[in-house]
Design a protein around this motif. Structure first.
Motif: not given
Length: 174
Positions: A19, A40, A46
């Motif tokens: 991340r 992701l 995110f």
């Protein structure tokens, strides 16, 4: 990736799932999200963080930069695209997620909301809450609302209050 976000494309797959690494890359270039892991790119929180991070860098969120156009015998340096580059590389299923779209609309410019709403799923374009959130920020988003909501007085009124040109997208019934 802090110097050149697109360098993420050359990183090991493990790094493309980290991340912090991907956020640092996206901060430099929205296109970097295209190199992130599928997990992701499909993660609501995110992607919202990536879009927000692009905005907090102090630049209009875009990977396209400014464009040069020729009008009236002169060259003009156009404004940056208002659609965050990171969104171009996010998972399409997010545009069918109410819990993604509503906070996204709060983050985007009015033009960005119009572009994002155009990508919303048919179910989201028929969701009155989502449509109201879009048209209250960009009245012209009414064009992409479901037929039923283009005939809804509350939705059309909200659209026209934001931009009177939205009336051309209202149902003829009204």
């Amino acid at each position: 990736v802090q110097q050149n976000g697109e360098a993420l494309g050359y990183a090991l797959q493990e790094l493309r799932s980290e991340r912090e690494v991907v956020l640092a890359a996206v901060q430099q270039s929205g296109r970097a999200l295209g190199y992130a892991s599928a997990e992701l790119r499909a993660d609501r929180e995110f992607v919202l963080a990536a879009v927000q991070q692009q905005r907090t860098r102090g630049r209009e969120p875009s990977s396209s930069g400014r464009h040069l156009s020729f009008q009236g015998g002169q060259y003009h340096l156009g404004a940056r695209d208002s659609f965050p580059g990171a969104l171009r590389y996010s998972s399409q299923h997010l545009f069918g997620d109410r819990d993604f779209l509503l906070p996204l609309f709060q983050t985007l410019s009015d033009k960005g909301v119009g572009k994002a709403f155009k990508l919303a799923s048919a179910a989201m374009r028929a969701d009155k809450g989502v449509v109201l959130a879009a048209v209250e920020k960009n009245g012209l988003a009414l064009e992409h609302a479901s037929e039923e909501l283009r005939a809804d007085r509350e939705v059309v009124l909200a659209s026209v209050q934001e931009d009177r040109r939205a009336l051309e997208h209202a149902s003829e019934e009204l």
